[in-house]
Every structure is written in structure tokens, then in C-alpha cells.
Design an enzyme around this catalytic site. Structure first.
Site, short mmCIF file in Angstrom:
data_model
loop_
_atom_site.label_atom_id
_atom_site.label_comp_id
_atom_site.label_asym_id
_atom_site.label_seq_id
_atom_site.Cartn_x
_atom_site.Cartn_y
_atom_site.Cartn_z
N GLU A 42 -20.36 120.05 39.13
CA GLU A 42 -20.23 121.24 39.97
C GLU A 42 -18.77 121.58 40.23
O GLU A 42 -17.97 120.71 40.57
CB GLU A 42 -20.97 121.00 41.28
CG GLU A 42 -20.93 122.16 42.26
CD GLU A 42 -21.67 121.85 43.54
OE1 GLU A 42 -21.87 122.77 44.35
OE2 GLU A 42 -22.04 120.68 43.75
N LYS A 115 -25.71 129.08 42.24
CA LYS A 115 -26.35 128.13 43.16
C LYS A 115 -27.08 128.90 44.26
O LYS A 115 -26.51 129.79 44.90
CB LYS A 115 -25.27 127.22 43.75
CG LYS A 115 -25.77 126.09 44.62
CD LYS A 115 -24.59 125.22 45.04
CE LYS A 115 -24.99 124.01 45.85
NZ LYS A 115 -23.81 123.18 46.22
N TYR A 121 -23.51 122.05 56.46
CA TYR A 121 -23.78 120.99 57.43
C TYR A 121 -22.89 119.80 57.08
O TYR A 121 -22.33 119.73 55.99
CB TYR A 121 -25.26 120.56 57.41
CG TYR A 121 -25.75 120.10 56.05
CD1 TYR A 121 -25.55 118.78 55.62
CD2 TYR A 121 -26.40 120.97 55.19
CE1 TYR A 121 -25.99 118.36 54.38
CE2 TYR A 121 -26.84 120.56 53.95
CZ TYR A 121 -26.64 119.25 53.54
OH TYR A 121 -27.07 118.84 52.30
N CYS A 152 -26.65 121.01 42.26
CA CYS A 152 -26.60 120.13 43.42
C CYS A 152 -27.69 120.41 44.47
O CYS A 152 -28.84 120.03 44.27
CB CYS A 152 -25.21 120.18 44.04
SG CYS A 152 -24.80 118.67 44.98
N GLY A 307 -2.94 91.43 63.62
CA GLY A 307 -4.35 91.62 63.97
C GLY A 307 -5.19 91.94 62.75
O GLY A 307 -4.69 92.16 61.65
N GLU A 415 -12.40 102.00 67.90
CA GLU A 415 -11.26 102.38 68.73
C GLU A 415 -11.04 103.89 68.74
O GLU A 415 -10.78 104.48 69.79
CB GLU A 415 -10.00 101.68 68.21
CG GLU A 415 -10.05 100.17 68.34
CD GLU A 415 -8.91 99.48 67.61
OE1 GLU A 415 -8.75 98.26 67.79
OE2 GLU A 415 -8.19 100.15 66.84
#
Length: 566
Positions: A42, A115, A121, A152, A307, A415
Site C-alpha cells: 500500500e 481503497k 482510529y 488493507c 538504572g 513513568e
């Protein structure tokens, strides 16, 4: 019998000439293999997704010239059909463009299809630029086979749950011998299995073999994993292209069965696929490698705190770019433990990278003194903690500017969700590698890297260490946050919800329900919800992160900043 070449390629958005060159090379290989059809993905001409480049007249003019170049190339291979994805101009009311495919043959466009279902979304926003195509099936005879075409999203609605139109059913009514679907399907955990499930069910329902051709490569925060596949009318996936790599493969279709190029049987497809941690590793490594390459970076720099987050970021960067192209900087302050500095030394030795030291204690002291002299108030508490993070961020940006390295930020999803980070400090950078991994997943992926290497890439001392920002005496993350195994289950439910896998959804739902049965636990859930809402402004200003889960921060989760809803 029909010979088909699947061209699963790594396109660069906007690099029309480069994309055209890739396609021509693949088509030449298809001709050598004796194929009658070569299939690209695509929007292969422009790369997916061009975004508002589609509003630029020069961009569209380049795309037109690129398509003309492909037509000229197809004249040199007159026996081959080319399926190419491209934005095409349209007339009439509505948007001026279609997300389309064309079939080229001997210099001519012999078929055009637009298409029909335009996703708007999660990370998709195709309706912003494209008008849906008409509700019609397009079928073309190629050799002895009738080939039906779709793009698709057109194939994702065969159960009729998401759109009023079902292009797959319409195409099935035309009774093709083969369905070819061209795709730019982004990768996240579980997506490969979801594709197999949906398209295998549709193939079985309509009794049609299907070829699903996907693109591969990283584009900004999105990664495409390739994994193109073929499904027979029984619903069995009989072929799968490589994951996270380009792959040009020729297959035979003979009476609804897919065979190898020479007519032999295809190897069985591994239904299990990659483990979760192996998937995260592959996705992040490809995402960084392509992001750096496309943005013109050969090297990366990471602040090494001793860390787990910076350690994992460094290990993934080394795998993606090579040890010789990764730099680490430790920036001890008056609150940094000797163990953290020592752990950074061992880590960098294990990874084969150089560790530079840039102490920040004097700089922080000078800025604190000047603040008090200017404003008559000592800098203390949270402002002093944030100053240390911002000095470190400034040092890293100075290094990036001076030596040309891409600065990688090291925040994880836990975090980032609750704002446990400092704007213009540890959020500085051009890309975040682990920003879509919860803290518990950071630990799991670190252990996975060590197991896969058969040695300690990341020192066990770092994995075992209690998480701390080390911005105040004796500071621990649990001073401000609930334990990460608790926090992460709450976050999964609040951020991803039903986008979680069934197993994760059930686990998180049950965990949070048990918490909320107790007043203190219910208060904790509400506190976390409020922290997520209050820190949207930080996420809006943070660098892009590589997406690995179904709902990532960035374009996948668009929330207002100035809102009151908790």
C-alpha cells in the site's frame, strides 16, 4: 497456474526516486523468476504514511513522475503485471485524492482501484486526505487466473462490525481465483496473529485463496513488520515472508494451492511466532535503525544513570547501531550513589562502549546559588530535583549538538503515564526506545537480552536494584508511586482497556476490581487516573516513542490538555 512475486520492501516516506528504484529492482527479480505478477504494498510509491506531504503540490508532482518512471520500466518487462500502491488524483466532490492501486502492464495502466474503507482510529487518519473509493469489485485476468484486488482495511470488515460496506464480500461475489490485498499494516504485539485470524476466516468463508502483501520498516514511531503471507481456501496460512526484513519471494498458485517457485511444497508456517520479549526486541531495534538512518544519524548517545531504563536503552541501541556508534555519559550529582556509577562502568564494559563522565554537582550548586541570589528564595524540594534532571538534559543536548549523535530518551511507559519525568530534563531527546514498555516489561526485556546473549549484557546488580531517580537523599520510586507490578496493571486498564489482549484484559480487570473493592485501593486507582490526566502536557512535548503495544502515546492516544475529566 500463476507465478506471483511478493515484494515486501522497506520504503522511505517521500523518497519517490528511492522507492521507485527498489520496486524496479524487485520487478526485475520477478521477471528472472518467471513471474507473471509482482505485488508491492500500500502506497509503495510514496511510503506509508505521507501525512500532510499529500497537501504539497510538489510532492504530488513527484509522485506522478515516479509513477511514470514505473510505467517506463514496465515496458522493459512486457510479460509482467505490476500492482503498485499510490495516491491518485480524483474529480468530483470530496477530497482530491484516493488511496489507490494501479496495475501496470507493458507501460500502460490496465486497472485502477481506490481503497473503500479509510481507517480513522488509533494511529490512522486517512480520511484527512483521501476520499473513499466506490463500492465496486475490481478483478483482472492475469494469465489463466482471475485476480481480485483490495487495499488493507478493505479486508478487515468481513464480519461487518466496523463499516456499513464489506469490500471482501463484494469481491467474493465476482468469483476471482485469487484475492490480492496490498497493505501497510503497522506492527504491535499480537498483530500478526490478528491478521492471520481475520484473513484466514475470510478466505475460509468465501472459499478463496488470498495473498497478503505488507511493507516493512520503521517510520517515525510506527514499525511495519512485513510478515506477508498466503492463505489457502481452507483457511490455512501456508506461507509467511520474513519478519522485520525485506523479502522478495516468488510463489506459484496452482488450483487454489500455494507452492514454492519451483513447484515444491512450502515449509510449514510457525503459528507461535515470536515470544513477547523477542518481538519487543526486534521491533525496537528495527525502529531505531530506520529512524536514525532516515534522519541522517549514524550514532546515538544515552545518559547512563546506572538504572534499568538507561541500561536497556543502551543495550538496544548497541544492537541496532553497533557498539562503535553508541556513546554513554554518566553525570553524577551529590545524590548519586557510588554503586550507580560503578554499575554504569560494568554495563558499558559488557556492551563494549565508551563511558564518559560529566559531573554536575558544581553546576547544580552554582545555579541554585544564583536562583536564591536573584529571587530571594532557596531552591529546594522538587524544583531542586528537577534542576538536576535539566542540567543532565542540557549536557546531553550539548553533546548531541557537538558530536552529531541522536539523543535517546530513556523514559518507560509507566513513568511517562503518570508524569514521573522532568520536562526539558530526562525527556530531552530525539527518540524514545522504551516509552511503550511498562516498567515490569523493562525488567522482563532486560532479562531476555541476557538470556539470549548467554551472559550478562545488563549487570544483574542493575536488574536487582530498587528503582530510584537519585535526585534526593535515599529517594526511591515507591516514595511517589505504588509498586510497579500494581501501577502497571492499573495503567494497562486505564490507557489501553479493551485494546489489550484477552489475557491481559482479564488479568488487569480482575486485579483492578480487587483493588477497588477496598476504599484505599479505589482511592489509589482514582489517584493514578488523575496523574495520567494531569500530565498530558508533558507527553505532548516529549519525543516520539517506538510503538510496540496496541495503544501508544502520540498519535495513538489523542487527549486534550486543558480538560477536566478524571
Amino acid at each position: 497456474m500463476l507465478k506471483i512475486t511478493i515484494a515486501q520492501l522497506n520504503y522511505t516516506v517521500g523518497d519517490i526516486d528511492g522507492n521507485v528504484s527498489k520496486m524496479i529492482t524487485a520487478a526485475q527479480q520477478a521477471a528472472i523468476d518467471g513471474a507473471e505478477l509482482v505485488v508491492f504494498s500500500e502506497l509503495s510509491l510514496t511510503g506509508y504514511y505521507p501525512g500532510d506531504l499529500l497537501d504539497e503540490p510538489d510532492f504530488l508532482a513527484q509522485a506522478e513522475r515516479g509513477l511514470e518512471a514505473l510505467q517506463r520500466a514496465s515496458r522493459q518487462l512486457p510479460g509482467l503485471h505490476w500492482i503498485v500502491g499510490a495516491p491518485l488524483a480524483r474529480s468530483g466532490p470530496g477530497k482530491a485524492l484516493e488511496n489507490a492501486l494501479v496495475v501496470l502492464k507493458a507501460g500502460e495502466i490496465v486497472l485502477r482501484y481506490a481503497k473503500q474503507l479509510l481507517p480513522t482510529y488509533n494511529i490512522f487518519d486517512e480520511r484527512r486526505h483521501f476520499e473513499p473509493g466506490p463500492d465496486v469489485a475490481r478483478v483482472l485476468r492475469i494469465g489463466s487466473a482471475q485476480v481480485g484486488l483490495m487495499i488493507c482495511e478493505d479486508g478487515w470488515n468481513d464480519e461487518g462490525q466496523d463499516y456499513l460496506v464489506n469490500p471482501f464480500a463484494r469481491l467474493a461475489d465476482a468469483a476471482p481465483d485469487l484475492v490480492v490485498s496490498i497493505n501497510a499494516s503497522p506492527s504491535n504485539i499480537g498483530k500478526r496473529e490478528q491478521r492471520h485470524q481475520i484473513f484466514a476466516a475470510a478466505s475460509r468463508r468465501h472459499g478463496l485463496p488470498l495473498l497478503y502483501v505488507n511493507q516493512v520498516g520503521g517510520q517515525d514511531q510506527t514499525v511495519f513488520d512485513g510478515a506477508s503471507f498466503a492463505v489457502e481456501p481452507t483457511g490455512r496460512v501456508t506461507f509467511e515472508a520474513r519478519r522485520f526484513a525485506e523479502d522478495v519471494t516468488t510463489l506459484q498458485l496452482d488450483e487454489g494451492r500455494f507452492l514454492a517457485r519451483d513447484g515444491g511444497l512450502l515449509p510449514d508456517v510457525d503459528t507461535a511466532g515470536l515470544s513477547t520479549m523477542a518481538f519487543y526486541r526486534a521491533q525496537i531495534v528495527l525502529g531505531l535503525r530506520d529512524y536514525a538512518r532516515r534522519c541522517g544519524f549514524q550514532r546515538a548517545v544515552v545518559g547512563s544513570s546506572g538504572g534499568i531504563d538507561s541500561a536497556l536503552t543502551l543495550a538496544l541501541a548497541v544492537e541496532a547501531l553497533g557498539a562503535e556508534n553508541v556513546a554513554a555519559i554518566t553525570m553524577p550529582s551529590v545524590y548519586s550513589s557510588a554503586g550507580s556509577v560503578d554499575d554504569s562502568v560494568v554495563l558499558c564494559r559488557n556492551l563494549g562502549i565508551t563511558l564518559d563522565t560529566h559531573p554536575i554537582a558544581e553546576t547544580v550548586a552554582a545555579l541554585s546559588q544564583q536562583f536564591e541570589a536573584s529571587f530571594g528564595r532557596p531552591l529546594q524540594g522538587l524544583p531542586l530535583e528537577n534542576l538536576q534532571a535539566r542540567v543532565r538534559g542540557t549536557v546531553l543536548m550539548e553533546y548531541s549538538n557537538s558530536f552529531g549523535h541522536l539523543l535517546l530518551t530513556t523514559g518507560n511507559k509507566s513513568e511517562i503515564s503518570v508524569g514521573y519525568c522532568t520536562l526539558y530534563g530526562d525527556t530531552n531527546g530525539g527518540l524514545g526506545l522504551i516509552g511503550d514498555l511498562y516498567k515490569t516489561e523493562v525488567f522482563a526485556l532486560s532479562r531476555h537480552l541476557n538470556e539470549a546473549a548467554g551472559r550478562e549484557l545488563i549487570p544483574q546488580a542493575i536488574i536487582d536494584k530498587e528503582p530510584s531517580a537519585e535526585l534526593a537523599p535515599g529517594q526511591r520510586d515507591t516514595d511517589s508511586l505504588p509498586p510497579y507490578p500494581v501501577l502497571d496493571e492499573i495503567l494497562k486498564l486505564l490507557i489501553e482497556g479493551r485494546r489489550l489482549s484477552t489475557a491481559e484484559w482479564e488479568e488487569a480487570t480482575a486485579f483492578v476490581a480487587r483493588l477497588r473493592a477496598d476504599p484505599a485501593g479505589d482511592a489509589l486507582v482514582q489517584r493514578v487516573r488523575g496523574m495520567i490526566a494531569r500530565n498530558e502536557y508533558k507527553r505532548r512535548q516529549a519525543p516520539p516513542i517506538i510503538r510496540v503495544r496496541s495503544r501508544a502515546f502520540g498519535t495513538g492516544r489523542q487527549m486534550p490538555i486543558a480538560a477536566k475529566f478524571v
